[in-house]
Design an enzyme around this catalytic site. Structure first.
Site, PDB file in Angstrom:
ATOM      1  N   ASP A 110       0.812  -1.216   0.000  1.00 21.23           N
ATOM      2  CA  ASP A 110       0.000   0.000   0.000  1.00 21.23           C
ATOM      3  C   ASP A 110       0.850   1.273   0.000  1.00 21.23           C
ATOM      4  O   ASP A 110       2.023   1.261   0.379  1.00 21.23           O
ATOM      5  CB  ASP A 110      -0.881   0.031   1.253  1.00 21.23           C
ATOM      6  CG  ASP A 110      -2.040  -0.944   1.178  1.00 21.23           C
ATOM      7  OD1 ASP A 110      -2.062  -1.779   0.247  1.00 21.23           O
ATOM      8  OD2 ASP A 110      -2.920  -0.865   2.054  1.00 21.23           O
ATOM      9  N   HIS A 255       3.762  -2.322   3.052  1.00 27.08           N
ATOM     10  CA  HIS A 255       3.793  -0.982   2.472  1.00 27.08           C
ATOM     11  C   HIS A 255       5.066  -0.788   1.667  1.00 27.08           C
ATOM     12  O   HIS A 255       6.142  -1.224   2.088  1.00 27.08           O
ATOM     13  CB  HIS A 255       3.703   0.081   3.569  1.00 27.08           C
ATOM     14  CG  HIS A 255       2.421   0.025   4.347  1.00 27.08           C
ATOM     15  ND1 HIS A 255       2.212  -0.877   5.364  1.00 27.08           N
ATOM     16  CD2 HIS A 255       1.272   0.735   4.218  1.00 27.08           C
ATOM     17  CE1 HIS A 255       0.984  -0.714   5.850  1.00 27.08           C
ATOM     18  NE2 HIS A 255       0.399   0.267   5.173  1.00 27.08           N
TER      19      HIS A 255
HETATM   20 ZN   LIG Z   1      -2.338   3.121   3.409  1.00 28.65          ZN
END
Ligand SMILES: [Zn+2]
Length: 287
Positions: A110, A255
């Site tokens: 992400d 991430h």
């Molecule tokens: Zn996020």
């Protein structure tokens, strides 16, 4: 700092939802190699659409994502309207995992793309021939269009993670529409087709985001295993969380942007070959 930590109350709501709701599992992998028919997602049937004949929810993605058919159509004054897939129903909760035949898992990243970390993630995935999902922020994708194209060229699924990573339940519906719509538009302009998946920042979903996401043709996907990599616990800890949480249908959250993600990059290099050695099939959904 961008992170997808959700408040404890929200996490509890999702746990309860996971315990109660069949719709939190999406039959992404029902079409495994043996050709089993997909059960389809629970909930209302998708609206009929003439261009959706080939769109089978639950299909396992092939080695490469085929270009959308409409991209091959000539753009003439008399060209028929572009074929869109059927709009998904409005969900009441996101999918938390995928139903799997065999040991299928999904890796998701992400907040990117970020030129400091995303290229290394892409290189590692490419080295093992593995595809993943990238939930990108519009503001990051807008300044890194080449990385967005690289994701798509490698067969990864590019999803919508809003434009500026806000806490969406705090926004008016018009702002949620701006956040999701502008990001979908950017992805479509850059890649030629709009995203089919979205993930709310911080895992904070609300009714408006479900409605607007569905209007934009996207299904909501959360995650099963949170690596909490944004807390920078050290690569070995991230590796252990992934390996401890591994299982059929698991969706892993990491991430590739939003802070120093060097630990996330190093962890991927360690856990990816171990997952493969353990027999996991790391893949992406196709709708
Ligand atoms: Zn996020």
């Amino acid at each position: 700092m961008k992170k997808d930590q959700m408040p404890t109350g929200r996490r509890m709501v999702l746990r309860i939802a996971a315990a109660l709701g069949a719709t939190t599992t999406f039959g992404l992998f029902a079409l495994e190699r043996n050709g089993t028919a997909p059960p389809g997602p629970a909930g209302p049937a998708p609206r009929a659409h003439p261009g959706a004949a080939g769109a089978r929810p639950g299909a396992l993605a092939g080695p490469r994502l085929a270009p959308s058919a409409y991209r091959l159509q000539p753009m003439t004054a008399h060209a028929p309207p572009r074929h869109r897939r059927a709009l998904p129903p409005v969900r009441q909760r996101p999918f938390l995992r995928v139903s799997g035949v065999g040991q299928s898992m999904v890796l998701s990243f992400d907040d990117g793309p970020d030129p400091r970390y995303t290229p290394a993630v892409l290189r590692t995935l490419r080295a093992y021939g593995v595809r993943a999902m990238f939930f990108v922020c519009g503001e990051m994708a807008a300044v890194n269009p080449d990385l967005l194209r690289e994701m798509a060229d490698d067969g990864h699924v590019v999803g919508n993670h809003s434009w500026s990573h806000p806490l969406m339940p705090r926004l008016r519906p018009s702002r949620i529409r701006d956040e999701l719509g502008s990001t979908s538009d950017l992805i479509e302009r850059t890649l030629g087709s709009p995203p089919l998946w979205y993930r709310a920042p911080y895992g904070a979903w609300n009714r408006h985001s479900f409605e607007i996401g569905a209007e934009l043709g996207m299904e909501p996907l959360a995650w099963t295993v949170d690596t909490l990599d944004w807390k920078e616990p050290g690569a070995p800890v991230i590796v252990r969380r992934v390996l401890d949480g591994a299982g059929p249908g698991v969706v892993v959250l990491s991430h590739d942007a939003g802070g120093d993600r060097s630990q996330s990059v190093a962890a991927l290099r360690a856990y990816l070959p171990q997952l493969l050695a353990a027999g996991y099939h790391l893949t992406v959904p196709r709708r």
